[in-house]
Design an enzyme around this catalytic site. Structure first.
Site, PDB file in Angstrom:
ATOM      1  CG  HIS A  62       2.704  -0.263   5.284  1.00  0.00           C
ATOM      2  ND1 HIS A  62       3.845   0.234   4.695  1.00  0.00           N
ATOM      3  CD2 HIS A  62       1.949   0.828   5.618  1.00  0.00           C
ATOM      4  CE1 HIS A  62       3.783   1.569   4.682  1.00  0.00           C
ATOM      5  NE2 HIS A  62       2.644   1.947   5.222  1.00  0.00           N
ATOM      6  CG  HIS A  64      -0.968   2.939   5.117  1.00  0.00           C
ATOM      7  ND1 HIS A  64      -0.196   3.268   6.198  1.00  0.00           N
ATOM      8  CD2 HIS A  64      -2.232   2.758   5.573  1.00  0.00           C
ATOM      9  CE1 HIS A  64      -0.972   3.296   7.282  1.00  0.00           C
ATOM     10  NE2 HIS A  64      -2.202   2.978   6.933  1.00  0.00           N
ATOM     11  CG  ASP A  66       1.860   5.953   1.232  1.00  0.00           C
ATOM     12  OD1 ASP A  66       1.149   5.077   1.761  1.00  0.00           O
ATOM     13  OD2 ASP A  66       2.681   6.629   1.870  1.00  0.00           O
ATOM     14  CG  HIS A  67       4.259   2.286   1.452  1.00  0.00           C
ATOM     15  ND1 HIS A  67       5.603   2.427   1.713  1.00  0.00           N
ATOM     16  CD2 HIS A  67       3.654   3.333   2.069  1.00  0.00           C
ATOM     17  CE1 HIS A  67       5.797   3.490   2.475  1.00  0.00           C
ATOM     18  NE2 HIS A  67       4.627   4.062   2.707  1.00  0.00           N
ATOM     19  CG  HIS A 142       2.909   2.432   9.838  1.00  0.00           C
ATOM     20  ND1 HIS A 142       3.067   3.769  10.083  1.00  0.00           N
ATOM     21  CD2 HIS A 142       2.352   2.351   8.595  1.00  0.00           C
ATOM     22  CE1 HIS A 142       2.621   4.458   9.040  1.00  0.00           C
ATOM     23  NE2 HIS A 142       2.182   3.619   8.135  1.00  0.00           N
ATOM     24  CG  ASP A 212       5.219   4.506   5.988  1.00  0.00           C
ATOM     25  OD1 ASP A 212       6.157   4.433   5.204  1.00  0.00           O
ATOM     26  OD2 ASP A 212       4.102   4.899   5.645  1.00  0.00           O
ATOM     27  CG  HIS A 270       7.260   7.928   3.928  1.00  0.00           C
ATOM     28  ND1 HIS A 270       6.470   8.450   4.913  1.00  0.00           N
ATOM     29  CD2 HIS A 270       6.468   7.082   3.238  1.00  0.00           C
ATOM     30  CE1 HIS A 270       5.256   7.923   4.835  1.00  0.00           C
ATOM     31  NE2 HIS A 270       5.229   7.091   3.810  1.00  0.00           N
TER      32      HIS A 270
END
Ligand SMILES: [Zn+2]
Ligand SMILES: [Zn+2]
Length: 309
Positions: A62, A64, A66-67, A142, A212, A270
């Site tokens: 996805h 976000h 942090d990914h 999510h 997530d 995570h």
């Protein structure tokens, strides 16, 4: 033949406590499949001596940061290294726009081709089907559109039974036996039965990546009996409300999914930056699902063949 997961990054949101944002490498028959690519992933690859050119497939769950925010750095370094072979990136709608724009304004014309494979995060889709694996998306719940990935090894061939007289066969006949065929004479009648010379194949191995996501029992059917499950465990149970608000899971919830899906082993990761010590997360998960380990950066988790006998 190997089937193993290497953890490159295990934190949520931001780097902290020497932990990096999410990234993993799955190695199957020495083919490398990257899953998520948080900030600093290329530094982690260097630290663990992984050659960039060996990575041909990158799956992004996805959008976000942090990914996926490590992607542009990794892509740029591959270009500086004069990569030639194609790179395939699997992601939700929007990812190719973002990367294309970043490359456009730096006037970069890459030395290699990127194939963008966009999937629809609202449904299960097979996004890769090659000689070694199939990869299917797992729709997750999510704050933004998000998918996990279910990676299955291709069915293995039957094994030749070395206790039997195999020397009477030529190479083609041995290959036929491994494919499950009987050995026929010129008229087409059976000379030798396959089962007399072969053993059942080893079980194909599987890995499910779920991050997530909210606690969602809807995924259990799809990931039933996988050998290895990675499930996010951002918080401890005392923050279950917080987990719900932010569309994340607790360690206990991750373990409950593992238990209900009857998986072989659970890896949790995570982690929230609030936890310096991860042992409470591990303890909490193990109360529900004993065979749980923490995602520790640099560590490799091997999925062994399980004999069918
Ligand atoms: Zn995240
Ligand atoms: Zn997220």
């Amino acid at each position: 033949l190997n089937f193993e997961l290497k953890i490159l990054g295990s934190n949520s949101a931001a780097p902290a406590h020497n932990r990096h944002q999410t990234a993993q490498l799955l190695s199957i028959y020495n083919q490398l499949y990257m899953i998520d690519c948080g900030e600093g992933t290329q530094m982690q690859l260097t630290r663990y001596k992984v050659k960039f050119h060996r990575i041909n497939h990158i799956f992004i769950s996805h959008l976000h940061g942090d990914h996926y925010i490590g992607l542009i750095g990794l892509i740029s370094t591959m270009h500086l290294q004069k990569r030639e072979s194609d790179l395939t990136i699997y992601g939700p709608p929007g990812l190719s726009d973002i990367l294309t724009l970043q490359l456009k304004y730096s006037q970069t014309i890459l030395s290699y081709k990127i194939n963008f494979k966009e999937y629809d995060p609202s449904s299960r889709q097979i996004v890769l089907d090659d000689e070694h694996v199939t990869v299917e998306t797992i729709p997750l719940k999510h704050r933004v559109a998000c998918s996990g990935f279910l990676i299955r090894e291709k069915p293995n061939k039957r094994r030749l039974n070395k206790l039997k007289n195999l020397e009477q066969f030529n190479l083609q006949q041995l290959l036929d036996l491994k494919d499950g065929k009987d050995i026929l004479d010129e008229e087409g009648s059976i000379l030798y039965q396959n089962e007399d010379f072969t053993l059942p194949p080893k079980k194909a191995r599987s890995y499910a990546y779920c991050s997530d996501t909210l606690y969602d029992e809807g995924i259990i059917g799809q990931i039933q009996n996988v050998d290895l499950l990675y499930h996010e465990a951002t918080f401890l149970s005392d923050r279950e409300e917080r987990a719900k608000e932010t569309f994340h899971s607790t360690a206990r919830q991750a373990a409950t999914i593992a238990k209900k899906a009857d998986v072989g082993q659970l890896v949790i990761g995570h982690f929230s930056i609030r936890y310096k010590d991860l042992n409470p997360l591990l303890q909490e998960a193990r109360e529900t699902f004993k065979n749980t380990v923490l995602a520790i950066e640099g560590e490799t988790i091997a999925v062994e063949f399980v004999s069918l006998f």
